[in-house]
Design a protein around this motif. Structure first.
Motif, PDB file in Angstrom:
ATOM      1  N   TYR A 137       0.849  -1.190   0.000  1.00 35.44           N
ATOM      2  CA  TYR A 137       0.000   0.000   0.000  1.00 35.44           C
ATOM      3  C   TYR A 137       0.883   1.239   0.000  1.00 35.44           C
ATOM      4  CZ  TYR A 137      -3.684   3.214   1.601  1.00 35.44           C
ATOM      5  OH  TYR A 137      -4.572   4.241   1.726  1.00 35.44           O
ATOM      6  N   TRP A 138       0.671   2.090  -0.965  1.00 31.65           N
ATOM      7  CA  TRP A 138       1.606   3.188  -1.194  1.00 31.65           C
ATOM      8  C   TRP A 138       1.696   4.161  -0.018  1.00 31.65           C
ATOM      9  CZ3 TRP A 138       0.251   8.470  -2.060  1.00 31.65           C
ATOM     10  CH2 TRP A 138      -1.115   8.731  -2.084  1.00 31.65           C
ATOM     11  N   ARG A 139       0.623   4.267   0.776  1.00 30.34           N
ATOM     12  CA  ARG A 139       0.643   5.206   1.899  1.00 30.34           C
ATOM     13  C   ARG A 139       1.438   4.690   3.095  1.00 30.34           C
ATOM     14  NH1 ARG A 139      -2.719   9.516   1.234  1.00 30.34           N
ATOM     15  NH2 ARG A 139      -4.394   9.327  -0.329  1.00 30.34           N
ATOM     16  N   THR A 140       1.872   3.432   3.082  1.00 34.76           N
ATOM     17  CA  THR A 140       2.681   2.914   4.186  1.00 34.76           C
ATOM     18  C   THR A 140       4.169   3.207   3.987  1.00 34.76           C
ATOM     19  OG1 THR A 140       2.930   0.725   3.159  1.00 34.76           O
ATOM     20  CG2 THR A 140       1.028   1.054   4.617  1.00 34.76           C
ATOM     21  N   TYR A 141       4.536   3.762   2.824  1.00 31.84           N
ATOM     22  CA  TYR A 141       5.925   4.102   2.530  1.00 31.84           C
ATOM     23  C   TYR A 141       6.161   5.589   2.800  1.00 31.84           C
ATOM     24  CZ  TYR A 141       6.039  -0.312  -0.093  1.00 31.84           C
ATOM     25  OH  TYR A 141       5.965  -1.636  -0.465  1.00 31.84           O
TER      26      TYR A 141
END
Length: 296
Positions: free
Chosen positions: A156-160
């Motif tokens: 999930y891109w928001r966890t990076y």
């Protein structure tokens, strides 16, 4: 973003073939299943290992032997279209996460008669972990004593971190769009050749941070109600499934007892990564055996 097993450092002496190759028929598909010799102690817990995307079961042979050496009965499955499983993904392939989850159940059913009365664990690496978790969500964990999630996250891109997250979103959606355009993912530097359904579901999770519906069934509420004990393992040096991504995944398991651990280079003594831990899994195998003993 290339995700493949590749070269994992200095070559080791080739391990002897210590497993029996079996197959599980799934309609037009055939799943490969490697069964290792039982440990000398009767009635020990059993574990089924489910690999990462595009990684054949034979890659896990060193880790399977470590698991057997600590007293577990070991089976390693090939995901659809990978390794000894057939057919190879093509434009005719439509299967996705729902089918992978059902495959986990099919292997469980085949093994049930020979494992009657013994605890059975699932151990999923990356995509294999998602298939196992979705199977547990759809069945309420029936027949499974515990689940080991190894080096897995939703991407999930928001966890990076912000810049890496935007890059991850761009890359995952580009792969998804390419698979949709060609009717199959050709395996260009990532994940091996894959069904467009698998890639579509994978890119969906990277975009939304949740699993897609499985033939009309929403697995997210079921995951929140799941009570199967979970050992969740992140790996130092893992760029594809960093610890934050696994933490995000574990937060979906609100009712399950989750034991969290981080597998480090200091613990093993060699540099680790998303794939390299498989070839250096002795300490992790012991942790899995301890987990199995505790839930047994």
């Amino acid at each position: 973003m290339a995700e493949h097993a590749g070269h994992q450092g200095p070559e080791k002496e080739e391990l002897p073939v210590e497993y029996e190759q079996e197959y599980v028929d799934r309609g037009a598909e055939r799943l490969g299943l490697q069964t290792y010799p039982e440990p000398d102690t009767p009635g020990v817990p059993a574990v089924v290992v489910w690999p990462a995307m595009g990684v054949p079961a034979r890659f896990y042979r060193p880790f399977a032997i470590e698991l057997r050496n600590v007293g577990l009965a070991v089976h390693v499955a090939d995901l659809r279209g990978t390794g000894t499983s057939s057919p190879r993904p093509s434009r005719a392939s439509r299967y996705g996460y729902a089918d992978l989850a059902a495959d986990v159940g099919a292997v469980q059913a085949v093994l049930k008669p020979r494992l009657e009365g013994r605890p059975l664990l699932l151990l999923g690496h990356s995509l294999g972990a998602h298939a196992c978790l979705l199977h547990l969500a759809s069945t309420g964990g029936a027949g499974i004593a515990g689940m080991v999630v190894a080096a897995a996250g939703l991407a999930y891109w928001r966890t990076y971190p912000r810049a890496r997250g935007v890059l991850t979103l761009t890359q995952t959606q580009s792969v998804g769009a390419t698979a949709a355009l060609f009717g199959v993912w050709p395996g260009w530097g990532f994940g091996g050749r894959q069904s467009r359904g698998v890639i579509g579901d994978w890119s969906y999770t990277a975009r939304h941070g949740r699993y897609p519906a499985l033939n009309g069934f929403d697995p997210e509420p079921a995951l929140a109600q799941l009570r199967t004990p979970v050992l969740a393992v992140s790996v130092e040096g893992d760029r594809y499934a960093p610890a934050a991504g696994l933490d995000y995944l574990c937060r979906k398991l609100t009712a399950a007892p989750v034991k969290r651990m981080h597998y480090t280079t200091a613990e093993e003594g060699v540099r680790l990564s998303h794939f390299r831990w498989v070839r250096a899994g002795g300490p992790l195998a012991r942790r899995v055996a301890e987990f199995a003993s505790a839930i047994h």
